[in-house]
Design an enzyme around this catalytic site. Structure first.
Site, short mmCIF file in Angstrom:
data_model
loop_
_atom_site.label_atom_id
_atom_site.label_comp_id
_atom_site.label_asym_id
_atom_site.label_seq_id
_atom_site.Cartn_x
_atom_site.Cartn_y
_atom_site.Cartn_z
N HIS A 106 36.47 -28.72 19.62
CA HIS A 106 36.58 -27.72 20.71
C HIS A 106 35.11 -27.69 21.12
O HIS A 106 34.09 -28.13 20.69
CB HIS A 106 36.74 -26.36 19.83
N ASP A 109 32.55 -26.18 19.13
CA ASP A 109 32.36 -26.74 17.77
C ASP A 109 30.91 -27.44 18.08
O ASP A 109 30.16 -27.77 17.00
CB ASP A 109 33.25 -27.78 17.25
#
Ligand code: XUL
Ligand code: CO
Length: 441
Positions: A106, A109
């Site tokens: 993501h 992240d």
């Protein structure tokens, strides 16, 4: 493979090698042999194993009753860019030591979200440049990217389905930036998991408008990415609930209907997650089969749930019998279309050694490898295929094949039934099929 990072985080752990089922070495593969050819492809090609950035490098074990338990040495820097680069070093060290070829992320992240969209975008650009170098040096590839449009409190009422246009637009900006990052890193696919795209109460929800808006939003994302030259596949990842009471991408069948209703069928397929199938009261293999029937079996998020408590526990796969049934579907449907097997799974909160992350992924890879070998042997060597053919043999008879060819009318069925009398009772032989599968494990 040589170490790619600037720093070594998993000290004392070397490359994980295939040693076979007789090996007692916990840090070796017993079944996953990347070069072994099964049904015409190497195991490496069948699986395209990927590390999930969020669980493996970001998840420190917090639960509703207590904080994280794990202190990761790549999360110590106070400067967010330095911390993100350390995390990237740890990511590539881990992936290459495992002998995996892929990762998934993501947007946030990779690096912590900043306090404005512009600053967040700048951070992501810095990380994309850093990851590009690491990909080139290691040969590791990006299986898919995605945007986290569910953690930030602004998304508490959803992202593309939000009742407030300003939030929908913010999600659009985030998806644009995540697509740009995915494309810059030669990402092979892009995932939409509808984190909070659903409702908590139907009373305050205009379901039709919300679903239409997600359809519009996904078409915009697709058109934008294609204009930028993105050749990969978009995946919707079905999940029936959690965090919302009801999520619009409930299961494979629901998501396929959504894809077709909004004209996305040439660009979108499904990413099937084991534990999401369980939450939808389906088996994993059911969801794979539904996706495969529609030509939309794109990718897999590998994990498992818990039969007793029903939460999305995201444990690592270890059930060979169930995974073998799943691999039967995979082999018979021609494999994954564009995707791979992403370990969307986390070590338990009390598994606090760094080596536990390796042990977990080794176990997951071995479960899939063993299951693939079983499924291949069942198809190639057992009476399984023959039994299945025999079960449907009546559609090979003259009348049966006319029915399949669309040459019969309802009146023809009537005439056949009248002339034939009561059909013979034919056993489904479920226990025999189950015994065959067991025999090959
Ligand atoms: C959540 C989940 C996500 C998606 C990507 O249950 O599976 O991590 O895979 O957003
Ligand atoms: Co997932």
């Amino acid at each position: 493979m040589a170490l790619i990072g600037e720093k070594e985080f998993f000290k004392g752990i070397g490359d994980i090698k295939f040693e076979g089922r007789e090996s007692d070495n916990p840090m070796a593969y017993k079944f996953y042999n990347p070069d072994q050819v099964v049904a015409g492809k190497t195991m490496y090609e069948h699986f395209k194993f990927a590390m999930a950035y969020w669980h493996t490098l970001c998840g420190i074990g917090g639960d509703p009753f207590g904080p994280g338990t794990k202190s990761f040495p790549w999360a110590n820097a106070t400067d967010p860019i330095q911390m993100a680069k350390d995390k990237a070093d740890a990511a590539f060290e881990f992936i290459t030591k495992m002998g995996f070829g892929y990762y998934c992320f993501h947007d946030f992240d990779l690096v912590d979200e900043a306090d404005t969209l512009a600053k967040s975008e700048k951070r992501i650009h810095i990380l994309v440049d850093y990851l590009k170098q690491k990909q080139e040096a290691s040969g590791v590839k990006l299986l898919w990217g995605t945007a986290n449009c569910f953690s930030n409190p602004r998304y508490m009422n959803g992202a593309a389905s939000n009742p407030n246009f300003d939030v929908v637009a913010h999600a659009g900006a985030q998806v644009k930036i995540a697509l740009d990052a995915t494309i810059a890193l030669n990402g092979e696919n892009y995932v939409f998991w509808g984190g909070r795209e659903g409702y908590m109460s139907l009373l305050n929800t205009n379901m039709k408008l919300e679903q239409d808006n997600i359809g519009r939003f996904m078409n915009m994302a697709k058109n934008y990415a294609r204009d930028q030259g993105f050749k990969g596949t978009f995946f919707i990842e079905p999940k029936p609930m959690e965090p919302t009471k009801h999520q619009y991408d409930f299961d494979a069948a629901t998501s396929i209907n959504f894809i077709r209703e909004y004209g996305l069928e040439n660009d979108f397929k499904l990413n099937i997650e084991v534990n999401h199938a369980t939450l939808a009261q389906h088996t994993f293999q059911h969801e794979l089969q539904v996706a495969a029937n529609a030509g939309m079996l794109g990718s897999i998020d590998a994990n498992r749930g818990d039969y007793q408590n029903g939460w999305d526990t995201d444990q690592f796969p270890n059930n060979v019998l169930e995974t073998a049934e799943a691999m039967l579907v995979l082999l018979k449907s021609g494999g994954l279309q564009g995707g791979g097997i992403n370990f969307d799974a986390k070590t338990r909160r009390n598994s606090t050694d760094l080596e536990d992350i390796f042990l977990a992924h080794i176990g997951g890879a071995d479960t899939f490898a063993r299951a693939l070998l079983v499924a291949d042997a069942v198809i190639a060597n057992s009476p399984y295929e023959g039994l299945l053919q025999k079960r449907y043999a009546s559609f090979k008879t003259e009348k049966g094949s006319d029915f399949i060819a669309g040459k019969l009318s309802l009146t023809d069925l009537y005439n056949h039934a009248k002339g034939y009398g009561e059909p013979k009772q034919i056993s489904g032989k479920q226990e025999l099929y189950e015994n065959i599968l067991n025999q090959y494990i």
